[in-house]
Design a protein around this motif. Structure first.
Motif, PDB file in Angstrom:
ATOM      1  N   ALA B 400       0.723  -0.897  -0.292  1.00  0.00           N
ATOM      2  CA  ALA B 400      -0.167   0.268  -0.322  1.00  0.00           C
ATOM      3  C   ALA B 400       0.917   1.184   0.066  1.00  0.00           C
ATOM      4  N   HIS B 401       1.054   2.125  -1.447  1.00  0.00           N
ATOM      5  CA  HIS B 401       1.631   2.892  -0.573  1.00  0.00           C
ATOM      6  C   HIS B 401       1.060   4.261  -1.622  1.00  0.00           C
ATOM      7  N   THR B 402       1.342   5.876  -0.606  1.00  0.00           N
ATOM      8  CA  THR B 402       0.491   6.695  -0.981  1.00  0.00           C
ATOM      9  C   THR B 402       2.145   7.874  -1.708  1.00  0.00           C
ATOM     10  N   PHE B 403       1.346   8.625  -2.446  1.00  0.00           N
ATOM     11  CA  PHE B 403       2.462   9.110  -3.159  1.00  0.00           C
ATOM     12  C   PHE B 403       1.643  10.720  -3.228  1.00  0.00           C
ATOM     13  N   PRO B 404       1.227  11.663  -2.352  1.00  0.00           N
ATOM     14  CA  PRO B 404       0.653  12.781  -2.636  1.00  0.00           C
ATOM     15  C   PRO B 404       1.458  13.932  -3.309  1.00  0.00           C
ATOM     16  N   TYR B 405       1.898  14.973  -3.574  1.00  0.00           N
ATOM     17  CA  TYR B 405       2.282  16.501  -3.907  1.00  0.00           C
ATOM     18  C   TYR B 405       1.491  17.028  -4.180  1.00  0.00           C
ATOM     19  N   ALA B 419      -2.719  11.130   6.288  1.00  0.00           N
ATOM     20  CA  ALA B 419      -3.132   9.721   5.405  1.00  0.00           C
ATOM     21  C   ALA B 419      -1.972   8.356   6.683  1.00  0.00           C
ATOM     22  N   THR B 420      -2.616   7.642   6.471  1.00  0.00           N
ATOM     23  CA  THR B 420      -2.721   6.419   7.551  1.00  0.00           C
ATOM     24  C   THR B 420      -2.736   4.745   6.399  1.00  0.00           C
ATOM     25  N   THR B 421      -1.502   3.968   7.095  1.00  0.00           N
ATOM     26  CA  THR B 421      -2.173   3.385   6.998  1.00  0.00           C
ATOM     27  C   THR B 421      -1.704   1.937   7.999  1.00  0.00           C
TER      28      THR B 421
END
Lengths: 395, 479, 249
Positions: B400-405, B419-421
């Motif tokens: 599970a990956h989170t890539f915000p810009y 964000a949480t994982t």
């Protein structure tokens, strides 16, 4: 000195700059896989690396000089100028480097640097390192290596001084190896009041079992400066990263940090604060990666930014890349102005608007500065931020 | 291209997009892509010359582009010359007996009526069944209100002025590799125009689910909501869809003028492939809406459960002052599925606001990435964004990956991202099981809770489907 | 007269909330404003201290005879208006002590007095903190950050004591307080009470009024004062509710 325009060179001619020794051969192999940095390189998306590399600059190779003994380790134009007498310091052709670094400049830096200044520490010490730059119009590459032995506790204060040099591009970086149970704290202050040089620094930290890596970075002022940092955490290792950035004028300051949980039960706490003024740009590009082997990880990341005016440009990229379910991970990021409710509250107590804003911004920055344990250093850093903030208010 | 479009194009960086696709079974003409094929395709569809020329132009742009590889996705090289870009309908199975029992079981689980099952499975249906006549009735009703709802092919012939004005205005043909490909070879899709001040009384497309199927692998949708109008459009359905075409590259363009609102909901359940990822659909979609006028609103809601590869970023360009963009997403990856999905919120106008709620669930060997851009231009005084991106992991082989810009150029703007994982907590699971709920039901209950905020945004009928679909998708992922 | 509010109209955003309100607050008296939710109680206090969201569209507010509606919030504070916030904002990184000293010295400078040095300031702050049952460590913590509901309210009262204002507005000071905190807060209020000070207590319970006895009760409804009376109004309210009072009119 010969002229080196990196953007005009192809991969092969850069690879040809490397000699036969193991370090450079390793770097050459890794670079041939990554290719040269370009506009499409993700971590340079907002930091114009191609423009820096297209300058006509002479390659300056650090020259070993007669070094004095001094309380501080001073590195002048990439060579040792003075060092504390009890420090085990050496210059080596070969060291172990990271084979999986994300940054091309990490490898280019290794390829074009003739040798590496290395330090070995096996006891608890505090060390001050000062980088001095005096050459105009050059590419100056150098590298530093530090090995912290079993159980040793080290705090390193890093500072930068320059003689108002022009147009130079500096590549440098640390390769840091932390043995079992060791503790290494890096407190870096980079205060650029005048825009005088550009820098791409690229670091690698390998934190062995139960060791702790702590970085507190303070970026102040102008310049085009990018720090790329990769940290590998093995079993039970910890990473404590705190970053405070205050940019003004036309600064472009980037922190690209990738923390890799390789061993189980490793922990990361990362906190950043940015305050941006004028037309400056700040980039916070931070990834925590938890590999399948990083079971039991704890990874938390937070960034808060304040824009003081409209021309400033903040880019925040907090990222998580997770390959295991047994962990806790979170990140948060906010970007905005000084909270008007906070300003109002202080004003109802009789504090004028300007003063209220200043108190709030300094308080916002203080949260990171408080992380520096040494009282004297802490005050010194606070003073530097107050100073630049005051200068700005007078304008 | 006019000034406005140029501006949008400048703002929306090209490397990165959105879109969507739907499907069906089709048979092929000679594989490969060249000008002749495009002319042939355009002629077969009876298109006017200007459309043919647009397609050719897009083809030339596409030829010069490179396939993007920045997403967090691994897949084999796609050979674009081995694909057929014009397909005639295929021989259909004669009865449900000839259909894969696995699919039939899924239909049953999802409670899909028999007649509908037949249509979904591509069984030839002789008798005209209800939905067609219902469809005609509703079409008449919409026509009375001035709403145009037809296939894009029909619109090209019947409403050329609207098509020429709006097609490519939100997603230019040069926007990205897949959008360029779609612009050259799009098969069919939906066209909607809602006139000034009209509130469309129906959820569009629900009743047309079956008929709307024959749009093929390169779908193109264009929805225009004129001043003060409202429309809710639902795309896809929960039934699993098989398709021989591995590559899907759809484009959806939405335009909301002053005071208009468009609500766009999607359920995507393309064939995900087997546990090794073999045979699944590659879904590369460009979806984008522009809030062109003041106080306009575009809301994207998606439930993504299918496809081997999902690459889509439904986006909003918030140009009008006070305009609002929303993105609600549930994406599940199990087996060997990979999804790289999220949104882009581009704030240009004053007081614009956007909300992003993304819930990613990864199970088995699924890889799920959220990728989202929030860009606040210097002109966007008092813009607001709030994003929440949570990931749930089920099992230790998934990712599970989170890539915000998050980009801001305006000091009065506010961006907030969280964000949480995590995995489903043992305590939660234990608590539910202690109360007599079996493990699978307990997991499903927790997952529903996790997705609640997003599911609540779906139209009612769609939401019920989505719930059943979540359960079905998670089956066998636990333990 | 400490404060005169004349036919005041004010809005937040597009919504008019104060709709022609008249109110006089006498020197040396304790006034209480009560009213149902949405009556405009909080907006009224925000208007008096000059909150940036409130726009005054009509009427006037005179503090000691001088109009304050166009004054900056800090100017009103320096002239002697204090409001205890219902939910004071957290200000990270700014220590309570540093903030308080800055505020106290801003006021002293305004009054032409020498600033307090660190030792004098601390002596005073600690003394008041003790009175309010606050631990001395509270002074070193970031302003309101991580404070419990009771700690926040005590901290508001500490600021009041330190700044020694003339008009004191207490916005829902008793909400969410346990009995000990309520007593401590009341003690602080009673300490500063004098013929020179005026209190405006905004509340929708009568709890605090048992500790700080009001001279006047004003009932606020739909942006206006609809009834003014003595303490007996509280009893009536308790027994019969707002509705009964409305019907009387």
């Amino acid at each position: 000195m010969r002229e080196l325009v990196l953007s005009k060179m192809d991969l092969n001619s850069i690879l040809n700059l490397s000699t036969k020794d193991k370090t450079k051969a390793t770097a050459a192999v890794a670079l041939s896989h990554l290719g040269l940095p370009s506009k499409k390189t993700e971590h340079y998306r907002y930091f114009d690396i191609t423009q820096l590399l297209s300058k006509n600059l002479n390659l300056y190779q650090p020259v070993a000089q007669k070094a004095d003994q001094n309380e501080k380790l001073v590195i002048e134009d990439g060579a040792i100028a003075s060092f504390p007498s009890d420090l085990k310091i050496d210059v080596k052709d070969e060291i172990d480097i990271d084979k999986e670094h994300f940054d091309q400049i990490y490898y280019i830096n290794h390829i074009i640097t003739p040798n590496v200044i290395t330090i070995e520490i096996d006891k608890d010490i505090e060390l001050e390192v000062v980088h001095r730059f005096s050459k105009d119009g050059v590419i100056l590459p150098y590298r530093l290596g530090i090995a912290v032995k079993n159980g040793a506790k080290v705090t390193l204060y890093e500072d930068f001084e320059d003689k108002n040099i022009k147009e130079s591009l500096i590549f440098y970086g640390w390769d840091i190896s932390l043995e079992k149970d060791s503790y290494f704290e890096l407190v870096r202050v980079q205060n650029e009041l005048k825009r005088s040089y550009s820098m791409v620094a690229s670091h690698f930290v390998k934190a062995d079992e139960s060791s702790e890596f702590s970085i507190k970075s303070f970026d102040i002022g102008e310049g085009k400066i990018c720090h790329n940092l990769k940290v590998d955490l093995l079993k039970d290792a910890k990473c404590d990263a705190k970053h405070l950035v205050y940019t003004d004028k036309e600064a472009v300051r980037a922190n690209v940090i990738k923390i890799n949980h390789k061993g189980k039960n490793a922990k990361t706490e990362q906190n950043a604060r940015h305050v941006l003024k004028d037309k400056s740009r700040a980039i916070f590009d931070a990834l925590i990666k938890v590999e399948h082997s990083g079971i039991g990880a704890s990874a938390h990341q937070n960034n808060k930014s304040i824009l003081l005016n409209d021309k400033a440009y903040m880019i925040s990229k907090p990222q998580l890349e997770i390959y295991i379910d047994e962990l806790e991970a979170s990140h948060g990021s906010t970007t905005g102005q000084i909270d008007p409710e906070e300003v109002f509250y202080l004003r109802t107590r009789g504090i004028n608007e300007e003063e209220a804003k200043k108190m709030i911004v300094l308080g916002f920055m203080r949260e990171i500065i408080e992380e520096v344990k040494d009282e004297e250093k802490k005050d010194e850093i606070m003073r530097r931020f107050e100073e630049i903030y005051n200068i700005d208010l007078i304008e | 291209m006019n000034e406005e479009q140029k501006k949008i194009q400048e703002v929306v960086s090209r490397e990165y997009e959105l879109g969507f696709s739907v499907d069906i079974e089709e048979e092929t003409a000679p594989p490969g892509l060249n000008e002749d094929i495009i002319r042939f395709l355009s002629k077969k569809k009876g298109e006017p010359e200007w459309m043919t020329n647009m397609r050719i132009q897009a083809f030339h742009i596409w030829q010069k582009m490179e396939e993007p590889r920045w997403a967090h996705l691994k897949y084999d090289v796609i050979d674009y010359q081995s694909i057929s870009y014009y397909a005639a309908p295929k021989k259909k199975p004669k009865s449900l007996d000839e259909v894969d029992p696995e699919i039939l079981r899924a239909y049953e689980k999802l409670g899909i009526p028999l007649e509908e099952q037949k249509a979904l499975a591509g069984v030839a249906v002789d008798a005209v069944f209800d939905s067609v006549s219902i469809g005609t009735t509703f079409k008449e009703k919409l026509k009375e209100m001035g709403i145009i709802f037809c296939s894009i092919s029909e619109a090209i012939k019947e409403y050329p002025e609207l098509i020429q004005k709006y097609m490519f205005s939100v997603v230019p043909m040069s926007d990205n590799f897949f959008a360029a490909l779609n612009s050259a070879v799009f098969t069919d899709g939906t066209f909607v125009y809602v006139p000034k001040g009209v509130r469309c009384p129906l959820e569009l497309s629900t009743y047309f689910r079956i008929n709307a199927q024959n749009t093929g692998q390169f779908e193109r949708t264009l929805i225009i909501a004129d001043e003060g109008s409202y429309v809710s459009y639902n795309e896809g359905c929960s039934a699993p869809m098989r398709d021989e075409n591995q590559l899907h590259a759809a484009v959806v363009e939405l335009i909301a003028l002053k005071d208009a609102e468009i609500k766009y909901s999607t359920i995507q359940n393309w064939y995900p492939g087997d546990e090794e990822g073999r045979g699944g659909i590659y879904n590369f979609v460009t979806k984008r809406g522009v809030c062109a006028g003041e106080n306009s609103k575009i809301s994207w809601t998606q439930v993504e459960t299918g496809s081997a590869i999902t690459w889509k970023y439904p986006s909003c360009v918030l140009k009008g002052d006070n305009s609002v963009g929303e993105f609600y997403s549930v994406a599940i990856t199990t087996k060997a599925q990979q999804a790289d999905t999220g949104t882009k919120m581009i704030h240009i106008g004053k007081n614009t606001s956007s909300t992003i709620i993304s819930k990613g669930i990864s199970a088995m060997r699924g890889q799920n990435s959220y990728r989202g851009l929030v860009k606040i231009q210097a002109s966007a005084q008092n813009a607001r964004n709030y994003s929440e991106c949570d990931s749930l992991l089920i099992g230790d082989k998934c990712g599970a990956h989170t890539f915000p810009y998050l980009e801001s150029k305006n000091a009065s703007a506010q961006i907030e991202h969280e964000a949480t994982t995590s995995k489903i907590s043992d305590e939660q699971l234990f608590y539910l099981r202690q109360r007599g709920i079996n493990e699978e039901d307990a997991v499903s209950m927790i997952v529903h809770g996790f997705c609640k905020e997003v599911l609540a945004n779906l139209p009612m009928e769609f939401a019920a489907e989505a719930k059943d679909l979540l359960n079905l998708t998670l089956e066998g992922s636990v333990g | 007269m400490m404060l005169e509010i004349k036919d005041l109209r004010a809005k937040i955003g597009e919504k008019e909330i104060i709709k022609g309100l008249n109110l006089n607050l006498e020197k040396g008296k304790v006034h209480a404003i009560m009213g149902p939710n949405g009556a405009g109680k909080s907006t009224l206090s925000k208007t008096i201290v000059g909150h940036y969201e409130v726009e005054v569209t009509g009427g006037d507010i005179l503090f000691k005879g001088e109009s304050i509606v166009d004054m900056e919030p800090e100017e009103r504070a320096l002239k002697g208006i204090f409001m205890s916030f219902q939910n004071p904002v957290e200000v990270p990184g700014v220590t309570n002590a540093y903030f308080l000293r800055t505020a106290v010295n801003a006021k002293r400078e305004y009054e032409g007095k020498e600033p307090l040095n660190a030792a004098e300031f601390l002596r005073m702050a600690r003394e008041y903190a003790k009175l309010l049952g606050m631990k001395p460590e509270m002074l070193n913590r970031s302003l309101n950050v991580g404070f419990s509901g009771g700690e926040k309210k005590r901290n508001e009262i500490l600021q009041m004591l330190m700044l020694d204002p003339d008009l004191i507005i207490l916005d829902e000071i008793d909400s969410g307080l346990d009995i000990d905190a309520l007593k401590a807060v009341s003690e602080g209020i009673n300490k500063i009470k004098s013929p020179e000070k005026t209190f405006l207590i905004i509340t929708h319970y009568s709890r605090i009024l048992e500790y700080v006895k009001p001279d006047y009760i004003h009932i606020l409804k739909d942006g206006k004062v609809v009834k003014t009376g003595g303490y007996e109004l509280v009893k009536k309210l308790e027994a019969e509710g707002y509705k009964a009072i409305e019907e009387e009119q």
